[in-house]
Scaffold this active site. Structure first.
Site, PDB file in Angstrom:
ATOM      1  CG  ASP A 267     -11.504  -1.915  -0.597  1.00  0.00           C
ATOM      2  OD1 ASP A 267     -10.709  -2.863  -0.559  1.00  0.00           O
ATOM      3  OD2 ASP A 267     -11.195  -0.788  -1.046  1.00  0.00           O
TER       4      ASP A 267
ATOM      5  CG  ASP B 103      -2.007  -0.997   1.165  1.00  0.00           C
ATOM      6  OD1 ASP B 103      -2.420  -1.337   0.047  1.00  0.00           O
ATOM      7  OD2 ASP B 103      -2.464  -1.461   2.226  1.00  0.00           O
TER       8      ASP B 103
END
Length: 255
Positions: free
Chosen positions: A130, A11
């Protein structure tokens, strides 16, 4: 039996690798180029690079950084964050990515999935999803976008099936509830999506031990597992995770 893939996720925020818990309180943990090279040396099967702020900020993909990471790894490399157009997909691939992950933009512009798959092939188009628990929806899970900041009206199972029908060749399924907790993957969510679509499903969010991966492969029916905190922390290496899985009878790729 197909071998299970181990995928490390980087990330990235402001050009640095970061890690948080449930998409919050992110800390700087290193240089993504150096980390990519190290995980490649450790034998990771694939690498995923997410610019976690691109969609929220309206930024374009970080092509120079993507190129530098790609120069260090000779395995499948997937890039996500800030990819809004076919031109962005092409630019990311030219910078060295084999796949692109469409998350917020896939929800806001589903035609991008179809167009990307038509031009570059289904294998290049990954749906990043997500999801968080929400009992008001049929599947029990709601889809979120913009790095988990924005709730949508989409049911997780319905959206996964729709995205595959549009051309997505793979799904990275991230549990917001489990993300960064290292307490185990969301098994029921992973199994539900895996059983609902015909493409590989990559479990993401919650991996903390090799046992968690073994469980999501067996009970969750995942084709691959994304790991981050458990290797970023130094508690495990990719090689030690694979060794533990082999000892449990889980088929994995070895050098």
């Amino acid at each position: 039996m197909l071998k299970k893939r181990i995928i490390v996720c980087l990330d990235v925020k402001d050009g640095r690798t970061t890690k948080g818990i449930q998409f919050k309180n992110n800390l700087d943990i290193g240089d993504p180029v150096e980390m990519a090279a190290e995980y490649y040396r450790q034998g990771v099967d694939e690498l995923v690079f997410y610019d976690i702020m691109a969609s929220a900020r309206g930024n374009a993909p970080m092509l120079s950084l993507i190129s530098r990471v790609a120069s260090q790894v000779f395995i499948p490399f997937c890039v996500g964050g800030g990819i809004r157009t076919v031109e962005d997909i092409r630019a990311a691939i030219l910078a060295g990515a084999e796949k692109v992950s469409l998350n917020s933009q896939a929800v806001q512009n589903p035609a991008l999935i179809t167009e990307g798959a038509r031009i570059f092939g289904n294998q290049c188009i990954v749906l990043g999803m997500d999801a968080a628990r929400d009992s008001s929806l049929p599947s029990g899970y709601r889809v979120f976008i913009n790095g988990g900041r924005t709730a949508t009206q989409l049911d997780a199972r319905e959206w996964a099936m729709q995205a595959v029908s549009l051309g997505a060749g793979e799904i990275v399924l991230n549990s917001i509830d489990a993300d960064g907790t290292r307490s185990g993957y969301e098994i029921s969510l992973t199994r539900m999506i895996s059983e609902s679509v015909s493409v590989p499903v990559i479990a993401s969010g919650g991996g903390g031990t090799p046992e968690h991966l073994a469980q999501v492969f067996s009970d969750g029916k995942a084709d691959a597992a994304l790991i981050a905190s458990m290797v970023h922390s130094g508690d495990y290496t990719v090689a030690s995770v694979k060794q533990a899985l082999m000892e449990k009878g889980i088929p994995v790729r070895t050098a």
